[in-house]
Design a protein around this motif. Structure first.
Motif, PDB file in Angstrom:
ATOM      1  N   LEU A 160      68.806  -3.621   3.947  1.00 57.82           N
ATOM      2  CA  LEU A 160      68.702  -3.922   5.372  1.00 57.82           C
ATOM      3  C   LEU A 160      69.681  -5.032   5.715  1.00 57.82           C
ATOM      4  CD1 LEU A 160      67.013  -3.407   8.022  1.00 57.82           C
ATOM      5  CD2 LEU A 160      65.721  -5.448   7.384  1.00 57.82           C
ATOM      6  N   PRO A 161      70.696  -4.763   6.539  1.00 60.61           N
ATOM      7  CA  PRO A 161      71.604  -5.841   6.950  1.00 60.61           C
ATOM      8  C   PRO A 161      70.922  -6.760   7.953  1.00 60.61           C
ATOM      9  CG  PRO A 161      72.206  -3.795   8.065  1.00 60.61           C
ATOM     10  CD  PRO A 161      71.083  -3.456   7.126  1.00 60.61           C
ATOM     11  N   LEU A 162      71.050  -8.048   7.723  1.00 63.04           N
ATOM     12  CA  LEU A 162      70.465  -9.054   8.610  1.00 63.04           C
ATOM     13  C   LEU A 162      71.507 -10.144   8.824  1.00 63.04           C
ATOM     14  CD1 LEU A 162      66.897 -10.570   8.472  1.00 63.04           C
ATOM     15  CD2 LEU A 162      68.905 -12.076   8.557  1.00 63.04           C
ATOM     16  N   ALA A 163      71.782 -10.444  10.073  1.00 62.84           N
ATOM     17  CA  ALA A 163      72.759 -11.478  10.401  1.00 62.84           C
ATOM     18  C   ALA A 163      72.078 -12.594  11.177  1.00 62.84           C
ATOM     19  CB  ALA A 163      73.913 -10.893  11.222  1.00 62.84           C
ATOM     20  N   HIS A 164      72.614 -13.782  11.053  1.00 67.02           N
ATOM     21  CA  HIS A 164      72.097 -14.920  11.809  1.00 67.02           C
ATOM     22  C   HIS A 164      73.262 -15.817  12.178  1.00 67.02           C
ATOM     23  CE1 HIS A 164      72.648 -17.451   8.219  1.00 67.02           C
ATOM     24  NE2 HIS A 164      72.241 -16.386   7.562  1.00 67.02           N
ATOM     25  N   TYR A 165      73.094 -16.528  13.249  1.00 67.01           N
ATOM     26  CA  TYR A 165      74.144 -17.460  13.645  1.00 67.01           C
ATOM     27  C   TYR A 165      73.543 -18.565  14.512  1.00 67.01           C
ATOM     28  CZ  TYR A 165      74.247 -14.466  17.863  1.00 67.01           C
ATOM     29  OH  TYR A 165      73.911 -13.730  18.981  1.00 67.01           O
ATOM     30  N   GLY A 166      74.287 -19.637  14.632  1.00 65.43           N
ATOM     31  CA  GLY A 166      73.821 -20.826  15.348  1.00 65.43           C
ATOM     32  C   GLY A 166      73.515 -21.971  14.412  1.00 65.43           C
ATOM     33  N   GLY A 167      73.110 -21.652  13.178  1.00 56.02           N
ATOM     34  CA  GLY A 167      72.742 -22.692  12.221  1.00 56.02           C
ATOM     35  C   GLY A 167      73.882 -23.595  11.818  1.00 56.02           C
ATOM     36  N   GLU A 168      75.128 -23.114  12.018  1.00 52.56           N
ATOM     37  CA  GLU A 168      76.284 -23.948  11.666  1.00 52.56           C
ATOM     38  C   GLU A 168      76.386 -25.191  12.542  1.00 52.56           C
ATOM     39  OE1 GLU A 168      77.567 -21.330  14.959  1.00 52.56           O
ATOM     40  OE2 GLU A 168      76.441 -21.015  13.106  1.00 52.56           O
TER      41      GLU A 168
END
Length: 228
Positions: free
Chosen positions: A142-150
């Motif tokens: 299952l591909p899961l992406a996240h962003y903002g944590g940088e």
């Protein structure tokens, strides 16, 4: 689940919710049962506790660098959450075996194909280790992406909450089509998985996969959940 586990997990999730504004609406798309390999991008320390706590109550484990167990603050949490210590830069047969056992038990195993943190959120090239795990276990990916944590440390210094978004794709399985799983083919399949992650991210985060998003991958086919 032990009282210590529930208390620690609730405490970590509560702290994250204070420091971050989390959009986890798509986590409902994670299959509720059965073995599953989550392939996710790797930005910094934040995503591990955040994703772990927001996928509860599904049983979840994942690889963590072996040095984590030398940290007196992180070791208790790694033990409670059943993390798999990984000695990076070498073929770690013990870690691979534990991941297979977790999948055989119907758990989720989270993998960051990039292997190292990007820091800035832009994708780096994936490594083929995830392919060996998927082929041996026959588990869907299952591909899961996240962003903002940088932006976490910058926001913390300015007393701002971090906007953190989780995006979940469609599960698939690997299909060699009768071909031999050579290193070149495994790398090509790892790139296909990274392309699926890139498809879930805004263009600014796609990094080395900015020019390959949306392409079809002949060795990936949709996963159909088994009938009840």
């Amino acid at each position: 689940m032990t009282l210590a586990y529930r208390a620690a997990t609730s405490l970590v999730k509560g702290a994250i919710r204070i420091l971050c504004r989390v959009d986890d609406s798509q986590t409902s798309r994670v299959p509720p049962h059965g073995p599953l390999i989550i392939a996710a991008n790797h930005i910094n320390f934040l995503e591990v506790p955040l994703i772990y706590t927001h996928l509860q109550p599904r049983p979840l484990t994942g690889f963590a660098k072996a040095e984590t167990w030398s940290n007196p603050l992180l070791r208790p949490l790694a033990e409670l959450w059943g993390g798999i210590p990984l000695h990076r830069g070498e073929a770690d047969a013990a870690a691979f075996r534990r991941a297979l056992e977790a999948l055989e038990a119907g758990r989720i195993v989270a993998v960051a194909p990039e292997g190292t943190r990007s820091g800035d959120g832009r994708l780096q090239r994936g490594r083929p280790g995830i392919i060996t795990l998927a082929l041996r276990s026959h588990a869907p990916i299952l591909p899961l992406a996240h962003y903002g944590g940088e932006q976490f440390w910058h926001n913390l210094r300015h007393l701002r909450r971090t906007e953190f978004r989780i995006v979940v794709g469609e599960p698939f399985v690997l299909d060699l089509g009768g071909a031999q799983a050579t290193r070149a083919l495994r790398q090509a399949m790892a790139d296909c998985i990274m392309q699926r992650i890139a498809d879930l991210l805004p263009p600014a985060y796609r990094g080395v996969y900015a020019e390959t998003t949306g392409q079809t991958c002949p060795h990936l086919r949709p996963w159909t959940p088994p009938s009840a």
